[in-house]
Scaffold this active site. Structure first.
Site, PDB file in Angstrom:
ATOM      1  N   CYS A 116       0.820  -1.229   0.000  1.00  0.00           N
ATOM      2  CA  CYS A 116       0.000   0.000   0.000  1.00  0.00           C
ATOM      3  C   CYS A 116       0.844   1.265   0.000  1.00  0.00           C
ATOM      4  O   CYS A 116       0.345   2.348  -0.291  1.00  0.00           O
ATOM      5  CB  CYS A 116      -0.941   0.006   1.190  1.00  0.00           C
ATOM      6  SG  CYS A 116      -2.000  -1.432   1.219  1.00  0.00           S
ATOM      7  N   HIS A 256      -3.286   7.127   2.615  1.00  0.00           N
ATOM      8  CA  HIS A 256      -3.730   5.826   2.110  1.00  0.00           C
ATOM      9  C   HIS A 256      -5.098   5.524   2.722  1.00  0.00           C
ATOM     10  O   HIS A 256      -5.347   5.802   3.890  1.00  0.00           O
ATOM     11  CB  HIS A 256      -2.714   4.748   2.481  1.00  0.00           C
ATOM     12  CG  HIS A 256      -3.204   3.382   2.173  1.00  0.00           C
ATOM     13  ND1 HIS A 256      -3.719   3.057   0.943  1.00  0.00           N
ATOM     14  CD2 HIS A 256      -3.305   2.261   2.936  1.00  0.00           C
ATOM     15  CE1 HIS A 256      -4.097   1.794   0.961  1.00  0.00           C
ATOM     16  NE2 HIS A 256      -3.862   1.290   2.146  1.00  0.00           N
ATOM     17  N   ASN A 286     -10.230  -0.133   0.105  1.00  0.00           N
ATOM     18  CA  ASN A 286      -8.776   0.000   0.099  1.00  0.00           C
ATOM     19  C   ASN A 286      -8.233  -0.548  -1.229  1.00  0.00           C
ATOM     20  O   ASN A 286      -8.333  -1.742  -1.482  1.00  0.00           O
ATOM     21  CB  ASN A 286      -8.237  -0.789   1.307  1.00  0.00           C
ATOM     22  CG  ASN A 286      -6.726  -0.816   1.389  1.00  0.00           C
ATOM     23  OD1 ASN A 286      -6.029  -0.413   0.459  1.00  0.00           O
ATOM     24  ND2 ASN A 286      -6.210  -1.316   2.495  1.00  0.00           N
TER      25      ASN A 286
END
Ligand code: COA
Length: 332
Positions: A116, A256, A286
């Site tokens: 990520c 994020h 996500n």
């Protein structure tokens, strides 16, 4: 300025698959509820790739949009970096597939895996190329097809992830604008709390995947949650310190997108207004490395960013990894 040439974002682009998967759809697949998912994560729906469609297709569209916005032809790109943990194939790499699709015949191309945090790492690498003069124009594409590595029987993870791609074109900008500072880090000793095996399975990998699926994401959610809440605020502070700036100087944080409660924790720790922390989590879930560049492109589409705004981009994720970028916005 870090190096000979100041480096900034010249254009942004993004692409999400059309297919939506809502919390109500998930109620039919696993024992969960719209209420639980929304309260514990802030997610309402996510996008998923149709079967048979390569993630490179999203990447190509996002890349073309970023190049069009930057006014750059594919032939003038020197380098393509694709940040991904879900490439369609390991070779050719995602970056080479993108190169072929857009016809960037003069570009070098490679993939980068920092989960990520991939987009933050890729920006940092791209900036080194440009700052030293090794490249003048670099395309960074962050693209994920996480639905392909999701265990749809595991309610602890399958409600969290989505697919998508975000891209930026980077190049030389006026001194004092663009990337002011970057920081990246890793905590490999904690890697076991977020895993996605490729060619080797440990006994633990097998034990935590009772449904017999091998290439799926497994996560110790609360461990990652604690790590994320801590590193997000710390990374923003560290990168601002490197740039000799403070939280009060910031106009926006682009974090994020993993869990709304992580963003709220960071907001409290940094004492920064929530309405200046950009989030699209509710509608995307996500998307790993793609989350931040998709948010950036949305903000550009909505004309939220002004030339001269100070942004902190910040991420954490598998590895474990973390990182942040302080950037003075240089697009009109
Ligand atoms: N629906 C309903 N119940 C669920 C559920 C779901 N989708 N997922 C988990 N639960 C249950 C658990 O089984 C547990 O039940 P139990 O107490 O009977 O065992 C209960 O809810 C609480 O589980 P817990 O894991 O403690 O929930 P949480 O509040 O920590 O939320 C996450 C779980 C995954 C949402 C949260 O830990 C998280 O967001 N972690 C970070 C994830 C992340 O950022 N990952 C990506 C890194 S880039």
């Amino acid at each position: 300025m870090n190096g000979r040439f100041a480096t900034g974002i010249l254009g942004t682009g993004s692409c999400l698959p059309d297919k939506r998967l809502t919390n109500h759809d998930l109620e039919k697949i696993v024992e969960t509820s719209d209420e639980w998912i929304l309260q514990r994560t802030g997610i309402r729906e996510r996008r998923v790739l149709e079967e048979g469609v390569p993630a490179a297709e999203l990447a190509e569209t996002a890349a073309r949009k970023a190049m069009a916005r930057a006014g750059i032809e594919p032939g003038s790109l020197d380098l393509i970096i694709a940040a991904t943990i879900t490439p369609d194939s390991l070779t050719p790499s995602m970056a080479c597939s993108i190169q072929a699709r857009i016809g960037a015949v003069n570009a070098s191309a490679f993939d980068l895996n920092a989960a990520c945090t991939g987009f933050i790492y890729a920006l940092h690498v791209a900036q080194q190329y440009i700052a030293t003069g090794a490249a003048a124009q670099v395309l960074v594409v962050a693209v994920e097809g996480l639905s392909r590595v999701t265990d749809w029987q595991d309610r602890k993870t399958c409600v969290l992830f989505g697919d998508g791609a975000g891209a930026v074109v980077l190049g030389r900008v006026e001194d004092g604008t663009g990337v002011l500072a970057s920081m990246t880090g890793a905590a490999g000793e904690q890697g076991g709390c977020l895993t996605l095996p490729a060619f080797h399975m440990t006994d633990t990998d097998r034990e935590v995947r009772p449904h017999g699926k091998t290439q799926t994401i497994w996560m110790d959610g609360s461990e990652v949650f604690a790590f994320a809440s801590r590193t997000m605020a710390d990374s923003v502070r560290k990168v601002l310190e490197k740039a000799e700036l403070s939280v009060e100087d910031l106009d926006w944080i682009f974090p994020h997108q993993a869990n709304m409660r992580i963003l709220q924790n960071a907001q409290k720790r940094l004492k920064f207004p929530m309405d200046r922390i950009y989030s699209n989590l509710e509608f995307t879930g996500n998307m790993s490395s793609a989350s931040i560049p998709v948010c950036l492109d949305e903000a550009v589409e909505k004309s939220l960013l002004k030339k001269g705004d100070l942004l902190a981009l910040v991420a954490f994720g598998g590895g474990l990894t973390y990182g942040a970028t302080a950037i003075r916005w240089s697009m009109d």
